[in-house]
Design a protein around this motif. Structure first.
Motif, PDB file in Angstrom:
ATOM      1  N   THR A 178       0.664  -1.074  -0.005  1.00 33.87           N
ATOM      2  CA  THR A 178       0.071   0.174  -0.101  1.00 33.87           C
ATOM      3  C   THR A 178       0.889   1.248   0.074  1.00 33.87           C
ATOM      4  O   THR A 178       0.681   2.337  -0.821  1.00 33.87           O
ATOM      5  CB  THR A 178      -0.909   0.082   1.268  1.00 33.87           C
ATOM      6  OG1 THR A 178      -1.518  -1.030   1.248  1.00 33.87           O
ATOM      7  CG2 THR A 178      -2.089   1.352   1.169  1.00 33.87           C
TER       8      THR A 178
ATOM      9  N   ASN B  42      -6.676   9.370  -4.157  1.00 35.44           N
ATOM     10  CA  ASN B  42      -6.429   7.740  -4.109  1.00 35.44           C
ATOM     11  C   ASN B  42      -5.724   7.251  -2.897  1.00 35.44           C
ATOM     12  O   ASN B  42      -5.938   6.243  -2.190  1.00 35.44           O
ATOM     13  CB  ASN B  42      -5.434   7.554  -5.204  1.00 35.44           C
ATOM     14  CG  ASN B  42      -6.194   7.556  -6.658  1.00 35.44           C
ATOM     15  OD1 ASN B  42      -7.538   7.704  -6.768  1.00 35.44           O
ATOM     16  ND2 ASN B  42      -5.633   7.858  -7.671  1.00 35.44           N
ATOM     17  N   LEU B  43      -4.756   8.332  -2.176  1.00 36.09           N
ATOM     18  CA  LEU B  43      -4.414   7.979  -1.043  1.00 36.09           C
ATOM     19  C   LEU B  43      -5.418   7.483   0.176  1.00 36.09           C
ATOM     20  O   LEU B  43      -4.942   6.769   1.009  1.00 36.09           O
ATOM     21  CB  LEU B  43      -3.114   8.975  -0.507  1.00 36.09           C
ATOM     22  CG  LEU B  43      -2.187   8.895   0.554  1.00 36.09           C
ATOM     23  CD1 LEU B  43      -1.000   9.941   0.393  1.00 36.09           C
ATOM     24  CD2 LEU B  43      -2.817   9.218   2.096  1.00 36.09           C
TER      25      LEU B  43
ATOM     26  N   THR C  23       5.353  11.448  -0.509  1.00 40.08           N
ATOM     27  CA  THR C  23       4.661  12.293  -1.343  1.00 40.08           C
ATOM     28  C   THR C  23       5.564  13.247  -2.136  1.00 40.08           C
ATOM     29  O   THR C  23       5.486  13.281  -3.349  1.00 40.08           O
ATOM     30  CB  THR C  23       3.595  12.686  -0.860  1.00 40.08           C
ATOM     31  OG1 THR C  23       2.372  11.742  -0.312  1.00 40.08           O
ATOM     32  CG2 THR C  23       2.589  13.478  -1.973  1.00 40.08           C
TER      33      THR C  23
ATOM     34  N   LYS D 291      -6.637   4.542  -0.246  1.00 40.41           N
ATOM     35  CA  LYS D 291      -5.842   3.366   0.091  1.00 40.41           C
ATOM     36  C   LYS D 291      -5.501   3.322   1.712  1.00 40.41           C
ATOM     37  O   LYS D 291      -4.897   2.372   2.174  1.00 40.41           O
ATOM     38  CB  LYS D 291      -4.534   3.439  -0.492  1.00 40.41           C
ATOM     39  CG  LYS D 291      -4.601   3.537  -2.004  1.00 40.41           C
ATOM     40  CD  LYS D 291      -3.128   3.497  -2.664  1.00 40.41           C
ATOM     41  CE  LYS D 291      -3.656   3.514  -4.172  1.00 40.41           C
ATOM     42  NZ  LYS D 291      -2.372   4.033  -4.942  1.00 40.41           N
TER      43      LYS D 291
ATOM     44  N   ILE E  48       1.614   4.340  -3.166  1.00 37.08           N
ATOM     45  CA  ILE E  48       1.360   5.773  -2.929  1.00 37.08           C
ATOM     46  C   ILE E  48       2.485   6.445  -3.446  1.00 37.08           C
ATOM     47  O   ILE E  48       2.427   7.293  -4.422  1.00 37.08           O
ATOM     48  CB  ILE E  48       1.192   6.156  -1.481  1.00 37.08           C
ATOM     49  CG1 ILE E  48       0.048   5.592  -0.996  1.00 37.08           C
ATOM     50  CG2 ILE E  48       1.355   7.447  -1.242  1.00 37.08           C
ATOM     51  CD1 ILE E  48      -0.104   5.714   0.508  1.00 37.08           C
TER      52      ILE E  48
ATOM     53  N   SER F 147      -3.767  12.148  -6.664  1.00 35.07           N
ATOM     54  CA  SER F 147      -2.869  11.227  -5.717  1.00 35.07           C
ATOM     55  C   SER F 147      -3.508  11.268  -4.257  1.00 35.07           C
ATOM     56  O   SER F 147      -3.328  10.360  -3.733  1.00 35.07           O
ATOM     57  CB  SER F 147      -1.319  11.606  -5.760  1.00 35.07           C
ATOM     58  OG  SER F 147      -0.990  11.458  -7.207  1.00 35.07           O
TER      59      SER F 147
ATOM     60  N   ILE G  82       4.185  10.172   5.282  1.00 39.35           N
ATOM     61  CA  ILE G  82       3.402   9.843   4.077  1.00 39.35           C
ATOM     62  C   ILE G  82       3.695  11.320   3.081  1.00 39.35           C
ATOM     63  O   ILE G  82       3.857  11.256   1.991  1.00 39.35           O
ATOM     64  CB  ILE G  82       1.838   9.765   4.225  1.00 39.35           C
ATOM     65  CG1 ILE G  82       1.586   8.485   4.707  1.00 39.35           C
ATOM     66  CG2 ILE G  82       1.281  10.119   3.096  1.00 39.35           C
ATOM     67  CD1 ILE G  82       1.709   7.320   3.794  1.00 39.35           C
TER      68      ILE G  82
ATOM     69  N   THR H  24       2.519   8.624  -7.295  1.00 45.82           N
ATOM     70  CA  THR H  24       2.656   9.886  -7.013  1.00 45.82           C
ATOM     71  C   THR H  24       3.955  10.240  -7.958  1.00 45.82           C
ATOM     72  O   THR H  24       3.620  11.399  -8.618  1.00 45.82           O
ATOM     73  CB  THR H  24       3.139  10.278  -5.790  1.00 45.82           C
ATOM     74  OG1 THR H  24       2.141   9.746  -4.760  1.00 45.82           O
ATOM     75  CG2 THR H  24       3.422  11.735  -5.527  1.00 45.82           C
TER      76      THR H  24
END
Length: 280
Positions: A93, A137-138, A171, A141, A97, A134, A167, A101
């Motif tokens: 997962t 979607n994060l 990113t 997730k 990410i 992104s 995170i 990204t």
């Protein structure tokens, strides 16, 4: 109608460019939001499974490795105290990410290639669209992450407070790399193909589905891969394990942010040349 001629201006004042970029990002924020909303709706409106397809790569990749490990085809080592399903689902997962990204800037700008040479608007809006997609979607997730922690009854520790920072670090690091290569990727389609091919390969040099090797050449390859520290520590914040590379992550994030600013200026200054190439 006003005619806009794109030309390359070789004179650049870095901080003036940043100020102009920030002004254009703010002015085009609503446009970026609307484009993001439109794309998300168009992608999932006629899909029976809807947002499941955002999670599908994570689920399928995790199931493959769980099957291989369970069947004894491969023997995967994990840090003591972390069940393998937790290790692999969190790892895949977090990796997804990063992978999404890093591709978001070039994918988003490529999707607008047909209009960037015809309509005058801040091209940073396309970058923001990729970034917003992104982030959306994060959020989706986070569902398997929360689910696997609940199933295995893993109680969070104070390290969980660092999860948003890690995170953010992943990113920024990924988006910066994607932004730097976007101008070339718009002109040469090979860049996108290299990304699509290289990212899955890079996953096997990162502790995503197995721990860092303790011996051999792969031990050194993992050691010199910055994603090793990002992935490991991000997963550790969720399972309550010890954080090993906080200072490294802080430094990497600071450097990535500086390079991101440089990348924004490069993107802005290169777009007239890119538009001329793709329009010709």
């Amino acid at each position: 109608m006003k005619t806009v001629v794109y030309t390359s201006d070789k004179k650049t004042h870095f901080f003036k460019e940043l100020k102009s970029i920030w002004r254009d990002i703010k002015s085009s924020n609503f446009l970026a939001y609307q484009m993001t909303k439109r794309d998300i709706q168009s992608q999932h409106r006629q899909s029976l499974l809807g947002f499941f397809w955002i999670l599908a790569p994570v689920i399928i990749n995790s199931l493959v490795w769980l099957f291989l490990n369970g069947a004894g085809v491969v023997k995967v080592s994990t840090p003591e105290g972390t069940p393998y399903p937790v290790f692999v689902i969190l790892g895949t997962t977090i990796w997804s990410i990063f992978a999404e990204t890093i591709q978001s800037p070039i994918t988003s700008v490529n999707s607008g290639k047909s209009i960037i040479s015809k309509i005058n608007f801040p091209k940073e809006a396309l970058l923001m669209k990729g970034f917003y997609t992104s982030i959306f979607n994060l959020i989706i997730k986070m569902v398997p992450i929360i689910g696997i922690l609940i199933i295995y009854n893993i109680s969070p520790s104070w390290n969980l407070l660092l999860f948003p920072f890690y995170i953010l670090a992943i990113t920024i690091f990924a988006f910066t790399i994607g932004l730097i290569i976007t101008p070339l990727g718009l002109i040469y389609t090979d860049i996108s193909k290299i990304l699509i091919t290289g990212i899955p390969f890079l996953m096997y040099l990162t502790p995503v589905v197995y721990a860092v090797p303790t011996i051999g050449v792969f031990k050194f390859l993992f050691k010199f891969n910055p994603l090793t520290y990002l992935i490991n520590d991000t997963r550790n914040t969720l399972v309550g394990a010890e954080i090993h590379s906080l200072m490294f992550t802080i430094i990497l994030t600071a450097v990535s942010f500086i390079v991101l600013l440089i990348g924004l200026v490069i993107f802005r200054k290169s777009m007239p040349i890119v538009i001329e190439k793709i329009a010709g």
